[in-house]
Design a protein around this motif. Sequence first.
Motif, short mmCIF file in Angstrom:
data_model
loop_
_atom_site.label_atom_id
_atom_site.label_comp_id
_atom_site.label_asym_id
_atom_site.label_seq_id
_atom_site.Cartn_x
_atom_site.Cartn_y
_atom_site.Cartn_z
N ASN A 86 -25.48 13.03 27.95
CA ASN A 86 -24.60 12.56 26.88
C ASN A 86 -25.26 12.57 25.51
N GLU A 87 -26.20 13.45 25.30
CA GLU A 87 -26.87 13.55 24.00
C GLU A 87 -25.96 14.29 23.02
N THR A 88 -25.68 13.64 21.88
CA THR A 88 -24.84 14.25 20.86
C THR A 88 -25.11 13.59 19.53
N TYR A 89 -24.46 14.09 18.47
CA TYR A 89 -24.66 13.48 17.15
C TYR A 89 -23.54 13.93 16.23
N PHE A 90 -23.39 13.23 15.12
CA PHE A 90 -22.36 13.57 14.14
C PHE A 90 -22.68 14.90 13.46
N PHE A 91 -21.62 15.66 13.19
CA PHE A 91 -21.71 16.93 12.46
C PHE A 91 -22.67 17.91 13.13
N GLU A 141 -18.48 13.53 18.20
CA GLU A 141 -17.74 14.77 17.90
C GLU A 141 -16.31 14.49 17.45
N PRO A 142 -15.48 13.74 18.19
CA PRO A 142 -14.12 13.51 17.71
C PRO A 142 -14.06 12.76 16.39
N TYR A 143 -14.97 11.83 16.17
CA TYR A 143 -14.98 11.15 14.87
C TYR A 143 -15.37 12.12 13.75
N GLU A 164 -20.89 -1.09 7.20
CA GLU A 164 -22.12 -1.69 7.71
C GLU A 164 -21.83 -2.97 8.47
N GLU A 165 -22.45 -3.10 9.63
CA GLU A 165 -22.39 -4.33 10.42
C GLU A 165 -23.79 -4.63 10.92
N GLY A 166 -24.57 -5.31 10.08
CA GLY A 166 -25.95 -5.61 10.43
C GLY A 166 -26.77 -4.35 10.58
N GLU A 167 -27.33 -4.12 11.76
CA GLU A 167 -28.15 -2.94 12.03
C GLU A 167 -27.32 -1.74 12.48
N TYR A 168 -25.99 -1.87 12.38
CA TYR A 168 -25.10 -0.83 12.88
C TYR A 168 -24.15 -0.34 11.79
N TYR A 169 -23.61 0.85 12.02
CA TYR A 169 -22.50 1.38 11.25
C TYR A 169 -21.29 1.48 12.17
N ARG A 170 -20.12 1.09 11.66
CA ARG A 170 -18.88 1.25 12.42
C ARG A 170 -17.97 2.24 11.69
N VAL A 171 -17.40 3.18 12.44
CA VAL A 171 -16.48 4.15 11.87
C VAL A 171 -15.27 3.42 11.30
N LYS A 172 -14.86 3.80 10.10
CA LYS A 172 -13.73 3.14 9.44
C LYS A 172 -12.42 3.45 10.15
N ASP A 173 -11.45 2.53 9.97
CA ASP A 173 -10.17 2.64 10.66
C ASP A 173 -9.42 3.91 10.31
N GLU A 174 -9.57 4.43 9.09
CA GLU A 174 -8.83 5.63 8.69
C GLU A 174 -9.19 6.83 9.56
N ILE A 216 -7.02 8.19 14.15
CA ILE A 216 -6.65 9.56 14.49
C ILE A 216 -7.05 9.89 15.93
N VAL A 217 -8.06 9.18 16.46
CA VAL A 217 -8.68 9.53 17.74
C VAL A 217 -8.19 8.61 18.85
N LYS A 218 -7.80 9.21 19.96
CA LYS A 218 -7.40 8.47 21.15
C LYS A 218 -8.32 8.86 22.30
#
Length: 271
Positions: free
Chosen positions: A67-72, A110-112, A170-180, A184-186
Motif C-alpha cells: 500500500n505504498e503511495t503518495y500524492f501527485f 491518488e483519488p484525492y 492543519e490539525e496538529g501534526e497532521y494535514y486533513r484534505v479539505k471538504d471541497e 468528490i471522492v466516494k
Amino acid sequence: MNNINLQQLAEYIYEFCGIDYLKNLPSLESKIANRLKELGLSLWEYCGYVKVEEKERDILIELITVNETYFFREENLLNELQTVIFPKFKERIKERPLRIWCAACSSGEEPYTLGMLINETSLFSQGSVEIIASDINKKVLRKAEKALYYKKSLSFRKMPEGMTEKYFEEEGEYYRVKDEVRKIVKFKHLNMFNKNVGSEIGKVDIILSRNVLIYFDIEAIKKVVKTFNDILNIPGYLFLGHAETITSINPGFETIYTPSIFYYKKGENQV
C-alpha cells in the motif's frame, strides 16, 4: 512451514482475489509468520480458520497487499489527464457526471490528487464529477476516508508548491484534505476479482489501476481487464502503472502513445 499447506493458502488467496503467491511461497510465508504465532495456530489450522472467519480474511489481505503511495505520483500521467483527457469531458452536465474509478486506491492519496486536479482545471461545475475509490484492504480504506495524513510522512514527497496550503487544513501534526476535495471522492470496499464489480461500480469514463496487475498472473489479468473494458463508456480511458502493459493479450483497447507515457482507450467500434 509445510509447503503443501502454504501452497493451499496461496491457492485460496489466488481464487479469492487474484493475487499470485503460487510462484513466491517464501514471500507469503514471511508475511504470515508473525500472525500464526499471535494466533497460536499451525499453518494447516490457519488454512481452515481463514476460510470461515471473515475478520481473519481481512487481516490476511492487510498482510499480503502493498500500500505504498503518495500524492501527485507520476507527474507525466497526471499532466496527460489534466491537459488532454479531462478537457474531453468538459461539456458534461450534472445529470451525467464524469465518473472516474481509482481501483486499488490504498490510503487515498491518488483519488484525492485527482480531486485536486479536477479543481485546478476549472472545467467542471460542482457535482459534475464523481471519483469512486476502491480497495480490498479495509484498513487502508478507513485511513483514506479520514483524509488525515502525518505532516512528515512520505505521502507529501512530491507535493507541488502551494498545493498543501490550498487543499489541506492543519490539525496538529497532521494535514486533513479539505471538504471541497473530499466531497468528490466516494470510497468503496471492493475485490476487483469479484464477478459483481460491474454492478458495484457502474459505468465509468476513466479507470486508474496503477501497479496492481503486477501481482496477477496472465489469466487473472485477462479477467480484470475484461471487467475494465465492460464498465468503461465510449470513449473510455484506462491508465496502468508504467511497468504494466496489456497490449499482448488483445483486450480490445487502442494503445495511446505520448513522448512520456502510454495508456489505453476503449475502441470506438465496441458496444
